[in-house]
Design an enzyme around this catalytic site. Structure first.
Site, PDB file in Angstrom:
ATOM      1  N   VAL A   1       0.837  -1.200   0.000  1.00  0.00           N
ATOM      2  CA  VAL A   1       0.000   0.000   0.000  1.00  0.00           C
ATOM      3  C   VAL A   1       0.872   1.250   0.000  1.00  0.00           C
ATOM      4  CG1 VAL A   1      -1.715   1.284   1.318  1.00  0.00           C
ATOM      5  CG2 VAL A   1      -1.896  -1.185   1.149  1.00  0.00           C
TER       6      VAL A   1
ATOM      7  N   THR B   1      -4.578  -1.237   7.563  1.00  0.00           N
ATOM      8  CA  THR B   1      -5.893  -1.836   7.823  1.00  0.00           C
ATOM      9  C   THR B   1      -6.053  -2.010   9.330  1.00  0.00           C
ATOM     10  OG1 THR B   1      -5.771  -2.933   5.731  1.00  0.00           O
ATOM     11  CG2 THR B   1      -7.422  -3.754   7.234  1.00  0.00           C
TER      12      THR B   1
ATOM     13  N   GLU C   1      -7.796   2.279   1.060  1.00  0.00           N
ATOM     14  CA  GLU C   1      -7.334   1.966  -0.299  1.00  0.00           C
ATOM     15  C   GLU C   1      -8.062   0.722  -0.780  1.00  0.00           C
ATOM     16  OE1 GLU C   1      -5.587  -0.885  -0.832  1.00  0.00           O
ATOM     17  OE2 GLU C   1      -5.514  -1.394   1.298  1.00  0.00           O
TER      18      GLU C   1
ATOM     19  N   ARG D   1      -5.669  -3.550  -5.646  1.00  0.00           N
ATOM     20  CA  ARG D   1      -5.465  -4.999  -5.654  1.00  0.00           C
ATOM     21  C   ARG D   1      -4.006  -5.274  -5.969  1.00  0.00           C
ATOM     22  NH1 ARG D   1      -9.109  -5.867 -10.636  1.00  0.00           N
ATOM     23  NH2 ARG D   1      -8.071  -3.879 -10.964  1.00  0.00           N
TER      24      ARG D   1
ATOM     25  N   PHE E   1     -15.595 -10.756  -9.889  1.00  0.00           N
ATOM     26  CA  PHE E   1     -15.573 -11.523  -8.636  1.00  0.00           C
ATOM     27  C   PHE E   1     -16.626 -12.625  -8.611  1.00  0.00           C
ATOM     28  CE2 PHE E   1     -12.273  -9.755  -5.922  1.00  0.00           C
ATOM     29  CZ  PHE E   1     -11.813  -8.804  -6.802  1.00  0.00           C
TER      30      PHE E   1
ATOM     31  N   ALA F   1     -15.397 -18.890  -9.963  1.00  0.00           N
ATOM     32  CA  ALA F   1     -15.413 -19.962  -8.962  1.00  0.00           C
ATOM     33  C   ALA F   1     -14.105 -20.744  -9.003  1.00  0.00           C
ATOM     34  CB  ALA F   1     -16.587 -20.889  -9.242  1.00  0.00           C
ATOM     35  N   GLY F   2     -13.765 -21.369  -7.900  1.00  0.00           N
ATOM     36  CA  GLY F   2     -12.538 -22.168  -7.847  1.00  0.00           C
ATOM     37  C   GLY F   2     -12.190 -22.502  -6.409  1.00  0.00           C
TER      38      GLY F   2
ATOM     39  N   GLY G   1      -7.801 -15.722  -1.151  1.00  0.00           N
ATOM     40  CA  GLY G   1      -6.710 -15.682  -0.182  1.00  0.00           C
ATOM     41  C   GLY G   1      -6.240 -14.246  -0.135  1.00  0.00           C
TER      42      GLY G   1
ATOM     43  N   CYS H   1      -6.175  -9.350   2.601  1.00  0.00           N
ATOM     44  CA  CYS H   1      -7.332  -8.535   3.018  1.00  0.00           C
ATOM     45  C   CYS H   1      -8.597  -9.319   3.358  1.00  0.00           C
ATOM     46  CB  CYS H   1      -7.661  -7.532   1.933  1.00  0.00           C
ATOM     47  SG  CYS H   1      -6.458  -6.209   1.866  1.00  0.00           S
TER      48      CYS H   1
HETATM   49  C1  UDX Z   1      -8.477  -7.039  -2.301  1.00  0.00           C
HETATM   50  C2  UDX Z   1      -9.520  -6.026  -2.795  1.00  0.00           C
HETATM   51  O1  UDX Z   1      -9.940  -6.374  -4.122  1.00  0.00           O
HETATM   52  C3  UDX Z   1      -8.922  -4.627  -2.774  1.00  0.00           C
HETATM   53  O2  UDX Z   1      -9.925  -3.675  -3.157  1.00  0.00           O
HETATM   54  C4  UDX Z   1      -8.468  -4.351  -1.341  1.00  0.00           C
HETATM   55  O3  UDX Z   1      -7.964  -3.080  -1.196  1.00  0.00           O
HETATM   56  C5  UDX Z   1      -7.436  -5.376  -0.928  1.00  0.00           C
HETATM   57  O4  UDX Z   1      -8.008  -6.676  -1.020  1.00  0.00           O
HETATM   58  P1  UDX Z   1      -6.357  -8.291  -3.323  1.00  0.00           P
HETATM   59  O5  UDX Z   1      -6.376  -9.068  -2.045  1.00  0.00           O
HETATM   60  O6  UDX Z   1      -5.079  -7.698  -3.782  1.00  0.00           O
HETATM   61  O7  UDX Z   1      -7.404  -7.071  -3.234  1.00  0.00           O
HETATM   62  O8  UDX Z   1      -6.856  -9.253  -4.498  1.00  0.00           O
HETATM   63  P2  UDX Z   1      -8.234  -9.526  -5.260  1.00  0.00           P
HETATM   64  O9  UDX Z   1      -8.017  -9.315  -6.701  1.00  0.00           O
HETATM   65  O10 UDX Z   1      -9.373  -8.844  -4.646  1.00  0.00           O
HETATM   66  O11 UDX Z   1      -8.385 -11.103  -5.027  1.00  0.00           O
HETATM   67  C6  UDX Z   1      -8.518 -11.643  -3.712  1.00  0.00           C
HETATM   68  C7  UDX Z   1      -8.662 -13.131  -3.760  1.00  0.00           C
HETATM   69  O12 UDX Z   1      -9.905 -13.509  -4.329  1.00  0.00           O
HETATM   70  C8  UDX Z   1      -7.594 -13.825  -4.607  1.00  0.00           C
HETATM   71  O13 UDX Z   1      -7.129 -14.969  -3.917  1.00  0.00           O
HETATM   72  C9  UDX Z   1      -8.319 -14.215  -5.876  1.00  0.00           C
HETATM   73  O14 UDX Z   1      -7.766 -15.359  -6.472  1.00  0.00           O
HETATM   74  C10 UDX Z   1      -9.717 -14.492  -5.334  1.00  0.00           C
HETATM   75  N1  UDX Z   1     -10.769 -14.306  -6.361  1.00  0.00           N
HETATM   76  C11 UDX Z   1     -10.966 -13.096  -6.941  1.00  0.00           C
HETATM   77  C12 UDX Z   1     -11.571 -15.384  -6.702  1.00  0.00           C
HETATM   78  O15 UDX Z   1     -11.430 -16.492  -6.179  1.00  0.00           O
HETATM   79  N2  UDX Z   1     -12.553 -15.198  -7.638  1.00  0.00           N
HETATM   80  C13 UDX Z   1     -12.777 -14.002  -8.230  1.00  0.00           C
HETATM   81  O16 UDX Z   1     -13.698 -13.916  -9.058  1.00  0.00           O
HETATM   82  C14 UDX Z   1     -11.958 -12.912  -7.874  1.00  0.00           C
END
Ligand code: UDX
Length: 480
Positions: free
Chosen positions: A11, A121, A200, A203, A316, A319-320, A324, A327
């Site tokens: 960040v 955070t 913030e 990602r 978002f 699926a899978g 992780g 955040c």
């Molecule tokens: C997240 C938030 O998106 C961001 O706004 C915040 O500030 C910090 O946390 P980040 O943790 O960097 O960002 O990644 P992000 O792209 O949100 O993905 C988080 C997790 O969700 C990843 O493990 C990703 O693989 C998973 N994911 C994301 C899914 O399983 N499916 C999706 O459709 C999207």
């Protein structure tokens, strides 16, 4: 403007580099000398696409230091506290670094009006706690208490006299609609500083892009001067009138960014509510995916079919093996624990967590079903990081998955374009064989488990690797 960013993690560093690129004079402070030495050489201590290029472009506006006394806090307009808040054993956030940073800043505030922004955070309500820390540290070094008007905001610095066109809400913050619950926590505005929350939403993996081209900017403060200062700081992003860097061009049609101003507690809560919503959106699609598999439906088509409803949206819904990262896990847990302090339950968010963490076990069970017996089998994990384009392993599904496989007697191999060194350093006890080259990692293996959807994995010679089904492919990201 003069900016200090404390903490050079994902960040802090990305924020500092973007603000420096926009023309602000930014000092990045970190107590870790290794990180600062590396940054002075123009080498980012973390992996983030385009960060090295942007560091070079912004270098003339950046200073790096480990020393608070060299950071010229009295002459600084905005201080961002962006230090780590690692989890304690009981799951609560360890706020020691935030506390140290607030104390160090408070002791040195003097002269100019400075806005202290909490970017770490922290639990909801921490803005007031940071304000108290700063006030106490400030008092240590300033014997005579500063003057302020009875209503709180010094008249010489009120919004009216600073050129703003809105009337001043003297009794409270920038938004008179703020909650009464928060009003009780307000203290008189201080001549030399104000506290703000500026959550913030960047990602990892697209942190710079998200900082240049955000969906919105949220500013929370009780003192209108803080909102004014931060609005000026972010003006080029809000107006989108900066020259976009070549490596991160402005998306077509992207124009002015919406600004949300509110009180401190609301800004803090926006961050938690947004992340929890995204987390539960992912858990929701994973729950639907379970049933889809049973009835023979295609979850990718289902996600597309529901995501095209503009009330739901397509993002978002992949699926899978679930979420992780630093955040979602932490923020959903923090929201539940804050609610608990108020005797409230959050069953929806709790369920989203349960669904998510069970996905990792289900994934290993799928491998077991495919291979019948895991003991003695060679299993290759494709990807270790919690998502592509980062080397971050915080709450990465790969760690739990590797541990479960090892426990069941499998021989685990792993590959990742950037996260192997972190995995080796952080989990030296895990007996995993690492491969830089994914083609080597999948040679003569019994199963390939796709854990992180790095695009390069699409280019592997799958026909040869899978040997007509003799080698099992278990896709944890609906990637193929
Ligand atoms: C997240 C938030 O998106 C961001 O706004 C915040 O500030 C910090 O946390 P980040 O943790 O960097 O960002 O990644 P992000 O792209 O949100 O993905 C988080 C997790 O969700 C990843 O493990 C990703 O693989 C998973 N994911 C994301 C899914 O399983 N499916 C999706 O459709 C999207």
């Amino acid at each position: 403007m003069k900016v200090l960013v404390i903490g050079t993690g994902y960040v802090g560093l990305n924020t500092g580099v973007v603000l420096a690129y926009l023309g602000h004079h930014v000092t990045c402070l970190d107590l870790n000398t290794q990180k600062i030495d590396s940054l002075k050489q123009g080498v980012p201590p973390i992996y983030e696409p385009n960060l090295e290029t942007m560091l070079t472009l912004a270098y003339d506006h950046l200073t790096f230091t480990t020393d608070y006394d060299q950071a010229d806090i009295p002459g600084t307009d905005v201080v961002f506290i962006a230090v780590g808040t690692p989890s304690n054993k009981d799951g609560s956030a360890n706020l020691d670094y935030v506390s140290q940073a607030a104390h160090s800043v408070g002791q040195r505030l003097n002269g100019n009006f400075t806005v202290i922004v909490n970017k770490s955070t922290v639990p909801i309500g921490s803005g007031n706690w940071v304000a108290t820390l700063i006030r106490d540290a400030y008092k240590e070094t300033h014997t005579a208490p500063p003057q302020s008007t009875p209503a709180g905001i010094p008249s010489s610095l009120s919004r009216e006299t600073s050129g703003g066109d809105k009337s001043v809400n003297l009794s409270g913050g920038p938004d008179s609609s703020r909650s009464d619950a928060n009003a009780g926590l307000l203290r008189p505005a201080h001549k030399n500083y104000a506290i703000a929350s500026n959550p913030e939403f960047l990602r990892q993996g697209s942190a710079l892009y998200d900082t240049f081209y955000p969906d919105r900017i949220v500013l929370g403060a009780e003192d209108p001067r803080a909102i004014d200062t931060l609005t000026n700081l972010y003006r080029p992003i809000l107006n989108q009138d900066f020259a976009a860097p070549e490596c991160l061009p402005r998306p077509e049609g992207f124009s002015a960014v919406p600004l949300v101003t509110c009180d401190l507690a609301s800004a803090e809560m926006i961050k938690y509510a947004a992340n929890s919503f995204l987390a539960l959106k992912i858990s929701y699609i994973n729950e639907i995916a379970h049933l889809a598999e049973k009835v023979g439906a295609d979850i990718t088509q289902i996600a597309r079919g529901i995501g095209l409803d503009s009330r739901i949206g397509p993002r978002f819904l992949n699926a899978g093996i679930g979420w992780g990262g630093s955040c979602f896990g932490k923020d959903t847990a923090a929201l539940i624990s804050t609610a608990c302090e108020y005797n409230l339950e959050m069953p929806i968010i709790q369920a989203a967590r349960e669904v998510n963490y069970k996905l990792r076990e289900d994934f290993v069970m799928r491998a077991q079903q495919e291979l019948k017996i895991l003991k003695g089998k060679t299993v290759t994990l494709l990807g270790l990081a919690f998502k592509p384009n980062t080397d971050d392993l915080r709450d990465a599904p790969a760690i739990d998955i590797a541990k479960m496989l090892l426990l069941r007697g499998a021989k685990v191999r792993a590959t990742d374009p950037v996260a192997i060194p972190n995995m080796q350093n952080q989990y030296p006890e895990l007996g995993i064989e690492y491969y830089e080259d994914p083609a080597e990692a999948v040679r003569d293996t019994d199963a390939v488990l796709l854990v992180t959807e790095w695009p390069i994995y699409k280019k592997l010679d799958w026909k040869n690797i899978l040997k007509d089904g003799q080698v099992k492919l278990i896709d944890g990201r609906n990637f193929f």
